[in-house]
Design a protein around this motif. Structure first.
Motif, PDB file in Angstrom:
ATOM      1  N   UNK A 170      24.267 -45.141 -56.733  1.00  0.00           N
ATOM      2  CA  UNK A 170      25.720 -45.279 -56.794  1.00  0.00           C
ATOM      3  C   UNK A 170      26.407 -43.943 -56.516  1.00  0.00           C
ATOM      4  N   UNK A 171      25.871 -42.874 -57.078  1.00  0.00           N
ATOM      5  CA  UNK A 171      26.441 -41.549 -56.835  1.00  0.00           C
ATOM      6  C   UNK A 171      26.330 -41.169 -55.362  1.00  0.00           C
ATOM      7  N   UNK A 172      25.218 -41.523 -54.750  1.00  0.00           N
ATOM      8  CA  UNK A 172      25.027 -41.235 -53.331  1.00  0.00           C
ATOM      9  C   UNK A 172      26.030 -42.005 -52.478  1.00  0.00           C
ATOM     10  N   UNK A 173      26.215 -43.274 -52.779  1.00  0.00           N
ATOM     11  CA  UNK A 173      27.150 -44.109 -52.020  1.00  0.00           C
ATOM     12  C   UNK A 173      28.584 -43.617 -52.177  1.00  0.00           C
ATOM     13  N   UNK A 174      28.932 -43.170 -53.379  1.00  0.00           N
ATOM     14  CA  UNK A 174      30.301 -42.735 -53.668  1.00  0.00           C
ATOM     15  C   UNK A 174      30.495 -41.234 -53.497  1.00  0.00           C
ATOM     16  N   UNK A 175      29.553 -40.578 -52.858  1.00  0.00           N
ATOM     17  CA  UNK A 175      29.601 -39.128 -52.706  1.00  0.00           C
ATOM     18  C   UNK A 175      30.881 -38.690 -51.992  1.00  0.00           C
ATOM     19  N   UNK A 176      31.510 -37.669 -52.542  1.00  0.00           N
ATOM     20  CA  UNK A 176      32.765 -37.157 -51.981  1.00  0.00           C
ATOM     21  C   UNK A 176      32.458 -36.158 -50.864  1.00  0.00           C
ATOM     22  N   UNK A 177      32.382 -36.666 -49.644  1.00  0.00           N
ATOM     23  CA  UNK A 177      32.145 -35.805 -48.486  1.00  0.00           C
ATOM     24  C   UNK A 177      33.214 -36.083 -47.438  1.00  0.00           C
ATOM     25  N   UNK A 178      33.504 -35.064 -46.659  1.00  0.00           N
ATOM     26  CA  UNK A 178      34.564 -35.150 -45.653  1.00  0.00           C
ATOM     27  C   UNK A 178      34.014 -35.788 -44.380  1.00  0.00           C
ATOM     28  N   UNK A 223      16.611 -34.858 -41.313  1.00  0.00           N
ATOM     29  CA  UNK A 223      17.538 -35.955 -41.015  1.00  0.00           C
ATOM     30  C   UNK A 223      18.977 -35.457 -40.970  1.00  0.00           C
ATOM     31  N   UNK A 224      19.383 -34.700 -41.968  1.00  0.00           N
ATOM     32  CA  UNK A 224      20.772 -34.230 -42.041  1.00  0.00           C
ATOM     33  C   UNK A 224      21.096 -33.225 -40.938  1.00  0.00           C
ATOM     34  N   UNK A 225      20.130 -32.404 -40.566  1.00  0.00           N
ATOM     35  CA  UNK A 225      20.363 -31.412 -39.511  1.00  0.00           C
ATOM     36  C   UNK A 225      20.679 -32.068 -38.172  1.00  0.00           C
ATOM     37  N   UNK A 226      20.262 -33.304 -37.997  1.00  0.00           N
ATOM     38  CA  UNK A 226      20.473 -34.001 -36.727  1.00  0.00           C
ATOM     39  C   UNK A 226      21.689 -34.928 -36.754  1.00  0.00           C
ATOM     40  N   UNK A 227      22.474 -34.862 -37.808  1.00  0.00           N
ATOM     41  CA  UNK A 227      23.658 -35.712 -37.912  1.00  0.00           C
ATOM     42  C   UNK A 227      24.896 -34.897 -37.566  1.00  0.00           C
ATOM     43  N   UNK A 228      25.459 -35.152 -36.403  1.00  0.00           N
ATOM     44  CA  UNK A 228      26.607 -34.386 -35.918  1.00  0.00           C
ATOM     45  C   UNK A 228      27.861 -34.614 -36.757  1.00  0.00           C
ATOM     46  N   UNK A 229      27.943 -35.743 -37.429  1.00  0.00           N
ATOM     47  CA  UNK A 229      29.135 -36.060 -38.218  1.00  0.00           C
ATOM     48  C   UNK A 229      29.218 -35.238 -39.505  1.00  0.00           C
ATOM     49  N   UNK A 230      28.126 -34.603 -39.879  1.00  0.00           N
ATOM     50  CA  UNK A 230      28.099 -33.819 -41.114  1.00  0.00           C
ATOM     51  C   UNK A 230      28.311 -32.343 -40.801  1.00  0.00           C
ATOM     52  N   UNK A 231      29.364 -31.752 -41.379  1.00  0.00           N
ATOM     53  CA  UNK A 231      29.517 -30.307 -41.243  1.00  0.00           C
ATOM     54  C   UNK A 231      28.614 -29.619 -42.267  1.00  0.00           C
ATOM     55  N   UNK A 232      28.631 -28.287 -42.287  1.00  0.00           N
ATOM     56  CA  UNK A 232      27.678 -27.552 -43.127  1.00  0.00           C
ATOM     57  C   UNK A 232      27.813 -27.892 -44.608  1.00  0.00           C
ATOM     58  N   UNK A 233      29.064 -27.931 -45.115  1.00  0.00           N
ATOM     59  CA  UNK A 233      29.268 -28.233 -46.535  1.00  0.00           C
ATOM     60  C   UNK A 233      28.835 -29.656 -46.862  1.00  0.00           C
ATOM     61  N   UNK A 234      29.254 -30.601 -46.024  1.00  0.00           N
ATOM     62  CA  UNK A 234      28.879 -31.998 -46.244  1.00  0.00           C
ATOM     63  C   UNK A 234      27.377 -32.191 -46.132  1.00  0.00           C
ATOM     64  N   UNK A 235      26.783 -31.449 -45.210  1.00  0.00           N
ATOM     65  CA  UNK A 235      25.349 -31.592 -44.957  1.00  0.00           C
ATOM     66  C   UNK A 235      24.542 -31.241 -46.201  1.00  0.00           C
ATOM     67  N   UNK A 236      24.879 -30.131 -46.840  1.00  0.00           N
ATOM     68  CA  UNK A 236      24.152 -29.717 -48.041  1.00  0.00           C
ATOM     69  C   UNK A 236      24.370 -30.700 -49.189  1.00  0.00           C
ATOM     70  N   UNK A 237      25.607 -31.135 -49.345  1.00  0.00           N
ATOM     71  CA  UNK A 237      25.929 -32.050 -50.441  1.00  0.00           C
ATOM     72  C   UNK A 237      25.217 -33.391 -50.253  1.00  0.00           C
ATOM     73  N   UNK A 238      25.271 -33.917 -49.035  1.00  0.00           N
ATOM     74  CA  UNK A 238      24.627 -35.207 -48.769  1.00  0.00           C
ATOM     75  C   UNK A 238      23.109 -35.085 -48.856  1.00  0.00           C
ATOM     76  N   UNK A 239      22.571 -33.989 -48.334  1.00  0.00           N
ATOM     77  CA  UNK A 239      21.119 -33.803 -48.375  1.00  0.00           C
ATOM     78  C   UNK A 239      20.612 -33.744 -49.812  1.00  0.00           C
ATOM     79  N   UNK A 240      21.315 -33.013 -50.664  1.00  0.00           N
ATOM     80  CA  UNK A 240      20.885 -32.901 -52.060  1.00  0.00           C
ATOM     81  C   UNK A 240      20.900 -34.260 -52.752  1.00  0.00           C
TER      82      UNK A 240
END
Length: 215
Positions: free
Chosen positions: A110-118, A153-170
């Motif tokens: 649930x936390x992953x689905x509702x993650x606050x990322x830009x 996986x996250x490094x290859x996602x163009x939609x994720x910027x650096x801040x979002x990438x770390x947050x989503x990856x974690x």
């Protein structure tokens, strides 16, 4: 759970700590609970409107039963059962998506689905669909490889910027690691893939237009 730490949990009774500030809706007497050894399991079913009610109810009961049967072997070699949830999605074509996990893993999902990322809401479902597809094609062989898989996986996602990438990856790493630990070996890949698919389903916007007939 007692997020406010307002109760004394000694034994199988709860007592309000600050007796001078007892809420009106609570009694001063000890509150009996189900006890520390109580378990709960249930099923959640999301059904397309074209599916007959009887089939929906049957799947709901089956989901509850399979949640109760959910087991994994902990680090001490002991079998841990129950305290699980199974979510089923029944599509209009009859296909069924099933995802089962322990409650604490479900909370991480649930936390992953509702993650606050830009990231645009329209892009969020695709992120999980891609993760499910990549996991299906290239699942990790061992627990220790999960973090590296999530990084790649996250490094290859163009939609994720650096801040979002770390947050989503974690968040993704923590969820997959928790699900890996609390799922039987022969079910791990399927469950990880299905929970990712379920995340995409939940996030995808669906508009249901109801035609009103004029009288």
């Amino acid at each position: 759970p007692d997020p406010g730490d307002e109760f004394d949990h000694a034994g199988d009774y709860w007592r309000w700590k600050d007796k001078d500030k007892l809420p009106d809706h609570l009694s001063a007497r000890p509150l009996f609970t189900m006890g520390s050894n109580a378990t709960i399991s249930f099923g959640i079913v999301i059904v397309h409107h074209s599916v007959p009610l009887a089939i929906a109810l049957e799947n709901m009961w089956q989901a509850e039963a399979e949640a109760k049967e959910h087991k994994y072997i902990d680090q001490t070699g002991k079998e841990q059962a129950k305290d699980a949830v199974q979510v089923r999605v029944i599509y209009g074509n009859g296909n069924i998506l099933k995802a089962t996990s322990k409650f604490d893993v479900f909370a991480q999902w649930q936390q992953l689905v509702n993650l606050d990322i830009d990231i645009a809401n329209t892009d969020r479902p695709a992120l999980f669909e891609q993760a499910a597809k990549v996991w299906d094609q290239h699942p990790v062989p061992v627990y220790e490889a999960i973090d590296a898989w999530c990084v790649a996986f996250c490094d290859r996602r163009e939609k994720l910027n650096d801040d979002n990438k770390d947050k989503f990856r974690n968040a993704l790493t923590q969820f997959i690691e928790a699900l890996w630990i609390k799922t039987k070996k022969d079910k791990r890949d399927e469950e990880i893939k299905n929970w990712l698919k379920l995340a995409a389903f939940i996030l995808r916007k669906r508009d249901i237009k109801i035609k009103l007939q004029e009288i």
